[in-house]
Design an enzyme around this catalytic site. Structure first.
Site, mmCIF file in Angstrom:
data_model
loop_
_atom_site.group_PDB
_atom_site.id
_atom_site.type_symbol
_atom_site.label_atom_id
_atom_site.label_comp_id
_atom_site.label_asym_id
_atom_site.label_seq_id
_atom_site.Cartn_x
_atom_site.Cartn_y
_atom_site.Cartn_z
ATOM 1 N N ASP A 22 -25.489 -14.397 -17.741
ATOM 2 C CA ASP A 22 -26.561 -13.316 -18.091
ATOM 3 C C ASP A 22 -27.214 -13.800 -16.345
ATOM 4 O O ASP A 22 -27.744 -15.475 -16.424
ATOM 5 C CB ASP A 22 -27.357 -13.620 -18.914
ATOM 6 N N HIS A 39 -24.543 -11.654 -8.112
ATOM 7 C CA HIS A 39 -22.935 -11.395 -8.865
ATOM 8 C C HIS A 39 -22.060 -11.961 -8.027
ATOM 9 O O HIS A 39 -21.080 -12.238 -8.419
ATOM 10 C CB HIS A 39 -22.614 -9.150 -8.566
ATOM 11 N N LEU A 133 -5.100 -21.713 -21.091
ATOM 12 C CA LEU A 133 -6.089 -20.934 -21.255
ATOM 13 C C LEU A 133 -5.942 -19.955 -20.494
ATOM 14 O O LEU A 133 -5.427 -18.909 -19.991
ATOM 15 C CB LEU A 133 -7.286 -21.336 -19.742
HETATM 16 C C1 FPP Z 1 -25.440 -9.757 -15.955
HETATM 17 O O1 FPP Z 1 -26.745 -10.031 -15.044
HETATM 18 C C2 FPP Z 1 -24.516 -9.955 -14.727
HETATM 19 C C3 FPP Z 1 -23.618 -8.810 -15.316
HETATM 20 C C4 FPP Z 1 -24.207 -7.166 -16.095
HETATM 21 C C5 FPP Z 1 -22.708 -8.772 -14.378
HETATM 22 C C6 FPP Z 1 -21.786 -10.112 -15.021
HETATM 23 C C7 FPP Z 1 -20.434 -10.281 -14.218
HETATM 24 C C8 FPP Z 1 -20.485 -11.218 -12.932
HETATM 25 C C9 FPP Z 1 -20.806 -12.349 -13.258
HETATM 26 C C10 FPP Z 1 -19.685 -11.030 -11.740
HETATM 27 C C11 FPP Z 1 -18.394 -11.308 -11.957
HETATM 28 C C12 FPP Z 1 -17.886 -10.990 -13.028
HETATM 29 C C13 FPP Z 1 -15.736 -11.271 -12.152
HETATM 30 C C14 FPP Z 1 -15.041 -10.825 -14.301
HETATM 31 C C15 FPP Z 1 -15.433 -11.655 -11.660
HETATM 32 P P1 FPP Z 1 -28.098 -9.385 -14.497
HETATM 33 O O2 FPP Z 1 -27.743 -8.719 -13.356
HETATM 34 O O3 FPP Z 1 -28.899 -8.236 -15.650
HETATM 35 O O4 FPP Z 1 -29.150 -10.248 -14.178
HETATM 36 P P2 FPP Z 1 -30.701 -10.127 -14.262
HETATM 37 O O5 FPP Z 1 -31.272 -10.065 -15.832
HETATM 38 O O6 FPP Z 1 -31.237 -11.305 -13.836
HETATM 39 O O7 FPP Z 1 -30.706 -9.095 -13.306
#
Ligand code: FPP
Length: 243
Positions: A22, A39, A133
């Site tokens: 997150d 991301h 893993l």
């Molecule tokens: C939450 O942060 C994150 C997500 C909903 C997406 C997680 C995805 C990745 C880390 C990208 C890559 C993943 C892979 C498997 C290649 P948020 O966007 O809600 O952050 P915020 O709360 O700060 O807005």
């Protein structure tokens, strides 16, 4: 040289780590960048996390990459994430092979766009024999949806006469989850200051230790990882029993 996390005699070995990645959006906002840059940085950090887990002798790493609720995000953000998942598999393929990483998907793959689904299933197939893993990507995943899917499968088996209602117990339910062979997570980490599970591993996380940090996911590094593992090693896991 970084200090070894202290081992406490009461802590069970950490076999399965789960992480809610997150804070990508806030990471980007602080840098005046578009959310997709956050991301992308988050995906890069996942590669670092796999290395850390490999070095720490962790056997399973489950990461929350896309929830059943994330479809509510703007269409272009969803499309960016889907592209990133495919890119991650393509760009990281060789390294996963040399690191002995087996890739698996946790979630309702039938609800993913065809190109994402096919890339994931192909990566699962290619990596099947690797043993160092297991990297488990929770994609189109929701804990409640997973439990509901298990209930449906159990109901079908009751109708087939294979299961008897009064005899359905916790083991039966666990065996009908998406990845029944994967042990429950020992530790769930959530960075970025939020302190909730957000529908992640609701069944499997019943006795998981939880660790929260204010660091945003793309900034989560080895020292944060070490702190989490050191905290875990100090926990006394009683699973409802006494010391
Ligand atoms: C939450 O942060 C994150 C997500 C909903 C997406 C997680 C995805 C990745 C880390 C990208 C890559 C993943 C892979 C498997 C290649 P948020 O966007 O809600 O952050 P915020 O709360 O700060 O807005």
């Amino acid at each position: 040289m970084r200090p070894e996390p202290e081992k406490n005699a009461t802590a069970a070995p950490l076999r399965h780590l789960a992480v809610i990645m997150d804070g990508n959006g806030r990471w980007a906002k602080r840098r005046l960048l578009p959310r997709k840059a956050g991301h992308r940085a988050g995906a890069k950090n996942l590669r670092r996390l796999c290395q850390m887990c490999g070095q720490a002798g962790i056997s399973y790493l489950t990461v929350y990459a896309f929830s059943t609720e994330n479809w509510k995000r703007p269409e272009d953000e969803v499309a960016t994430l889907m592209r990133l998942f495919i890119e991650f598999l393509n760009d990281y393929d060789r390294e996963m092979e040399s690191e002995g990483i087996r890739l698996r998907v946790l979630g309702d793959v039938s609800g993913l766009p065809a190109n994402v689904r096919e890339s994931m299933l192909a990566a699962e197939e290619r990596s099947r024999g690797r043993e160092r893993l297991q990297l488990i990507l929770a994609l189109n995943y929701g804990g409640r949806a997973e439990i509901a899917a298990a209930v449906n499968r159990i109901a079908e088996r009751v109708l087939q006469g294979e299961l008897i209602p009064g005899q359905i117990d916790e083991t039966t339910v666990a065996r009908h989850l998406y990845l029944p062979d994967v042990p429950d997570p020992d530790l769930i980490i959530r960075p970025s200051g939020e302190q909730r599970l957000s529908n992640f591993l609701l069944w499997q996380g019943a006795y998981s230790e939880l660790w929260f940090s204010d660091v945003l996911w793309p900034d989560f590094r080895q020292d944060d990882f070490d702190r989490a593992l050191a905290a875990y090693s100090e926990r006394e896991r009683r699973f409802g029993g006494l010391k």
